[in-house]
Design a protein around this motif. Structure first.
Motif, PDB file in Angstrom:
ATOM      1  N   GLN A   8       0.820  -1.205   0.000  1.00  0.00           N
ATOM      2  CA  GLN A   8       0.000   0.000   0.000  1.00  0.00           C
ATOM      3  C   GLN A   8       0.858   1.260   0.000  1.00  0.00           C
ATOM      4  OE1 GLN A   8      -2.589  -0.568   3.376  1.00  0.00           O
ATOM      5  NE2 GLN A   8      -3.374  -2.517   2.589  1.00  0.00           N
ATOM      6  N   LEU A   9       2.013   1.211   0.623  1.00  0.00           N
ATOM      7  CA  LEU A   9       2.923   2.352   0.594  1.00  0.00           C
ATOM      8  C   LEU A   9       3.475   2.581  -0.810  1.00  0.00           C
ATOM      9  CD1 LEU A   9       4.593   4.509   2.154  1.00  0.00           C
ATOM     10  CD2 LEU A   9       6.326   2.719   2.505  1.00  0.00           C
ATOM     11  N   ILE A  10       3.697   1.511  -1.569  1.00  0.00           N
ATOM     12  CA  ILE A  10       4.255   1.630  -2.907  1.00  0.00           C
ATOM     13  C   ILE A  10       3.246   2.245  -3.882  1.00  0.00           C
ATOM     14  CG2 ILE A  10       5.099   0.316  -4.888  1.00  0.00           C
ATOM     15  CD1 ILE A  10       7.140   0.579  -2.674  1.00  0.00           C
ATOM     16  N   TYR A  11       1.996   1.805  -3.817  1.00  0.00           N
ATOM     17  CA  TYR A  11       1.032   2.166  -4.847  1.00  0.00           C
ATOM     18  C   TYR A  11       0.154   3.359  -4.482  1.00  0.00           C
ATOM     19  CZ  TYR A  11       2.255  -2.301  -6.947  1.00  0.00           C
ATOM     20  OH  TYR A  11       2.945  -3.348  -7.522  1.00  0.00           O
ATOM     21  N   LEU A  12       0.009   3.684  -3.208  1.00  0.00           N
ATOM     22  CA  LEU A  12      -0.885   4.768  -2.795  1.00  0.00           C
ATOM     23  C   LEU A  12      -0.064   5.961  -2.324  1.00  0.00           C
ATOM     24  CD1 LEU A  12      -3.532   2.699  -0.791  1.00  0.00           C
ATOM     25  CD2 LEU A  12      -3.583   3.363  -3.207  1.00  0.00           C
ATOM     26  N   THR A  13      -0.207   7.078  -3.013  1.00  0.00           N
ATOM     27  CA  THR A  13       0.520   8.301  -2.652  1.00  0.00           C
ATOM     28  C   THR A  13      -0.415   9.446  -2.283  1.00  0.00           C
ATOM     29  OG1 THR A  13       0.607   8.952  -4.986  1.00  0.00           O
ATOM     30  CG2 THR A  13       2.476   7.684  -4.118  1.00  0.00           C
ATOM     31  N   ASP A  14      -1.666   9.370  -2.684  1.00  0.00           N
ATOM     32  CA  ASP A  14      -2.635  10.413  -2.352  1.00  0.00           C
ATOM     33  C   ASP A  14      -3.135  10.200  -0.929  1.00  0.00           C
ATOM     34  OD1 ASP A  14      -4.556  12.338  -2.231  1.00  0.00           O
ATOM     35  OD2 ASP A  14      -5.725  11.633  -3.945  1.00  0.00           O
ATOM     36  N   PRO A  15      -3.015  11.215  -0.047  1.00  0.00           N
ATOM     37  CA  PRO A  15      -3.500  11.028   1.340  1.00  0.00           C
ATOM     38  C   PRO A  15      -4.974  10.653   1.427  1.00  0.00           C
ATOM     39  CG  PRO A  15      -2.095  12.967   1.183  1.00  0.00           C
ATOM     40  CD  PRO A  15      -2.324  12.496  -0.220  1.00  0.00           C
ATOM     41  N   ASP A  16      -5.773  11.061   0.437  1.00  0.00           N
ATOM     42  CA  ASP A  16      -7.192  10.702   0.477  1.00  0.00           C
ATOM     43  C   ASP A  16      -7.415   9.213   0.244  1.00  0.00           C
ATOM     44  OD1 ASP A  16      -7.895  13.315   0.937  1.00  0.00           O
ATOM     45  OD2 ASP A  16      -8.129  13.793  -1.189  1.00  0.00           O
ATOM     46  N   LEU A  17      -6.416   8.519  -0.306  1.00  0.00           N
ATOM     47  CA  LEU A  17      -6.517   7.079  -0.558  1.00  0.00           C
ATOM     48  C   LEU A  17      -5.772   6.253   0.469  1.00  0.00           C
ATOM     49  CD1 LEU A  17      -6.036   7.048  -4.449  1.00  0.00           C
ATOM     50  CD2 LEU A  17      -8.181   6.953  -3.164  1.00  0.00           C
ATOM     51  N   TYR A  18      -5.208   6.893   1.473  1.00  0.00           N
ATOM     52  CA  TYR A  18      -4.448   6.161   2.490  1.00  0.00           C
ATOM     53  C   TYR A  18      -5.334   5.118   3.167  1.00  0.00           C
ATOM     54  CZ  TYR A  18      -0.190   9.010   2.512  1.00  0.00           C
ATOM     55  OH  TYR A  18       0.991   9.614   2.181  1.00  0.00           O
ATOM     56  N   THR A  19      -4.735   3.970   3.442  1.00  0.00           N
ATOM     57  CA  THR A  19      -5.386   2.944   4.250  1.00  0.00           C
ATOM     58  C   THR A  19      -4.948   3.104   5.704  1.00  0.00           C
ATOM     59  OG1 THR A  19      -3.599   1.427   3.693  1.00  0.00           O
ATOM     60  CG2 THR A  19      -5.584   1.341   2.334  1.00  0.00           C
ATOM     61  N   VAL A  20      -5.435   2.245   6.561  1.00  0.00           N
ATOM     62  CA  VAL A  20      -5.145   2.365   7.990  1.00  0.00           C
ATOM     63  C   VAL A  20      -3.646   2.282   8.293  1.00  0.00           C
ATOM     64  CG1 VAL A  20      -5.465   1.224  10.229  1.00  0.00           C
ATOM     65  CG2 VAL A  20      -7.428   1.611   8.727  1.00  0.00           C
ATOM     66  N   PRO A  21      -2.890   1.311   7.740  1.00  0.00           N
ATOM     67  CA  PRO A  21      -1.449   1.289   8.038  1.00  0.00           C
ATOM     68  C   PRO A  21      -0.724   2.560   7.619  1.00  0.00           C
ATOM     69  CG  PRO A  21      -2.126  -0.805   7.108  1.00  0.00           C
ATOM     70  CD  PRO A  21      -3.279   0.127   6.948  1.00  0.00           C
ATOM     71  N   LEU A  22      -1.087   3.127   6.466  1.00  0.00           N
ATOM     72  CA  LEU A  22      -0.438   4.358   6.025  1.00  0.00           C
ATOM     73  C   LEU A  22      -0.838   5.536   6.901  1.00  0.00           C
ATOM     74  CD1 LEU A  22      -0.760   4.025   2.139  1.00  0.00           C
ATOM     75  CD2 LEU A  22       1.103   3.305   3.636  1.00  0.00           C
ATOM     76  N   ALA A  23      -2.084   5.566   7.344  1.00  0.00           N
ATOM     77  CA  ALA A  23      -2.515   6.648   8.233  1.00  0.00           C
ATOM     78  C   ALA A  23      -1.800   6.569   9.574  1.00  0.00           C
ATOM     79  CB  ALA A  23      -4.030   6.585   8.420  1.00  0.00           C
ATOM     80  N   LEU A  24      -1.601   5.365  10.088  1.00  0.00           N
ATOM     81  CA  LEU A  24      -0.871   5.231  11.354  1.00  0.00           C
ATOM     82  C   LEU A  24       0.577   5.661  11.190  1.00  0.00           C
ATOM     83  CD1 LEU A  24      -2.269   1.797  12.636  1.00  0.00           C
ATOM     84  CD2 LEU A  24      -2.879   4.091  13.412  1.00  0.00           C
ATOM     85  N   ARG A  25       1.169   5.360  10.038  1.00  0.00           N
ATOM     86  CA  ARG A  25       2.543   5.806   9.788  1.00  0.00           C
ATOM     87  C   ARG A  25       2.622   7.324   9.712  1.00  0.00           C
ATOM     88  NH1 ARG A  25       6.468   7.932   9.379  1.00  0.00           N
ATOM     89  NH2 ARG A  25       8.477   7.334   8.452  1.00  0.00           N
ATOM     90  N   ALA A  26       1.570   7.963   9.255  1.00  0.00           N
ATOM     91  CA  ALA A  26       1.575   9.421   9.121  1.00  0.00           C
ATOM     92  C   ALA A  26       1.600  10.125  10.475  1.00  0.00           C
ATOM     93  CB  ALA A  26       0.358   9.873   8.318  1.00  0.00           C
ATOM     94  N   PHE A  27       1.251   9.415  11.537  1.00  0.00           N
ATOM     95  CA  PHE A  27       1.322  10.028  12.868  1.00  0.00           C
ATOM     96  C   PHE A  27       2.771  10.285  13.279  1.00  0.00           C
ATOM     97  CE2 PHE A  27      -3.032   8.455  13.437  1.00  0.00           C
ATOM     98  CZ  PHE A  27      -3.598   9.535  14.101  1.00  0.00           C
ATOM     99  N   VAL A  28       3.698   9.464  12.795  1.00  0.00           N
ATOM    100  CA  VAL A  28       5.100   9.583  13.181  1.00  0.00           C
ATOM    101  C   VAL A  28       5.748  10.606  12.266  1.00  0.00           C
ATOM    102  CG1 VAL A  28       7.276   8.368  13.500  1.00  0.00           C
ATOM    103  CG2 VAL A  28       5.105   7.197  13.936  1.00  0.00           C
TER     104      VAL A  28
END
Length: 303
Positions: A240-260
């Motif tokens: 999901q990190l490789i293919y999704l770059t738009d914040p509106d398409l972030y999944t839960v793992p990417l959103a949790l990573r964005a906290f850091v």
């Protein structure tokens, strides 16, 4: 006469000692062993659950206390971490939950349809080089994702699928998860072939046999596939990190990573609170699907 009879009558043989006390003494250790065994098991469970329990407790603590108190005792209750985490970004956290749900449901549907059909072909159909194709399919299990991610990314980029959910869902429709194909093949091989022969006598072909006979019997294997697909896809971060770059398409793992954030201070209370929220679906799926999971694993490969 009485004296003579009394003197000539042999004395009664002494009674053998009763072995019952020894058996009772041995069985007396069984409750002690049982208590010790259960105490060790409970201790192991607490050790394994400690990180999860600490995360739940820390999600209710102020930020300045989280890493200073490793205990599970909650002194200061901070429920605001959940509100801050839910609204920490431009979109509420529910958007990321919905995005993950879309990817997960697509992956589950793809694996259930494609893997079951591929498994039926390997288990029931006869075609050229069947064993070789099955062996090649099993060899793909040993390929790490890092080996195939580059050619896949190039292909999906040329198709214009990058920054969409398609690279995460479409491959599931092509039976790319060889583990589930193998799981279902072993399950179908355990289904009596006489059921297929009886259906052929009634005029049924392979599509009807697959849909009306094999699939209803494959419920444990299908449930196992659905549960594992849900857990693996929900927790997937790399793809999901490789293919999704738009914040509106972030999944839960990417959103949790964005906290850091390495540039500014991290709101660990909000991050842990949303981590707890992200674990709730996995817990519910495993709770309600546990019996199907156990049945699917236990019956796979049975003859």
């Amino acid at each position: 006469m009485t004296d003579t009879f009394a003197t000539t009558t042999p004395a009664a043989a002494p009674l053998a000692p009763d072995p019952a006390p020894k058996r009772r003494s041995r069985s007396g250790f069984r409750p002690v062993r049982s208590i010790v065994k259960h105490a060790l098991l409970i201790l192991c469970v607490l050790v394994m659950l400690y990180p999860v329990l600490w995360m739940v407790v820390s999600s209710l603590r102020p930020n300045d206390v989280i890493f200073r108190d490793p205990s599970l005792l909650l002194n200061d209750l901070e429920t605001g971490n959940y509100a801050e985490g839910w609204n920490a970004f431009a979109d509420p956290f529910s958007v990321y939950l919905v995005n993950s749900s879309i990817v997960v449901l697509g992956a589950i549907l793809g694996n259930l349809v494609s893997c079951s059909m591929a498994a039926y072909a390997f288990a029931r159909l006869e075609f050229t080089a069947k064993r070789w194709w099955f062996a090649i399919m099993l060899l793909t299990i040993m390929l790490p994702i890092h080996v195939i991610i580059v050619p896949q990314y190039v292909l999906f980029a040329q198709l214009g699928w990058v920054n969409t959910f398609l690279p995460l869902i479409v491959p599931k429709l092509l039976a790319t998860d060889a583990f589930f194909v193998f799981l279902m093949v072993q399950f179908i091989r355990g289904v009596p072939i006489e059921l297929d022969e009886a259906a052929r006598i009634d005029g049924a072909g392979h599509p009807r046999i697959f849909a009306q006979i094999i699939l209803p019997l494959m419920v444990p294997a299908l449930a196992t596939t659905a549960i594992f697909t849900f857990i693996w896809t929900w927790n997937d971060f790399f793809s999901q990190l490789i293919y999704l770059t738009d914040p509106d398409l972030y999944t839960v793992p990417l959103a949790l990573r964005a906290f850091v954030d390495a540039q500014s201070g991290t709101n660990w209370g909000a991050a842990l609170a949303m981590s707890v929220v992200s674990l709730v679906p996995i817990f519910l799926v495993f709770l309600f699907g546990q019996r199907f999971l156990l049945r699917g694993i236990a019956t796979t490969g049975g003859k």
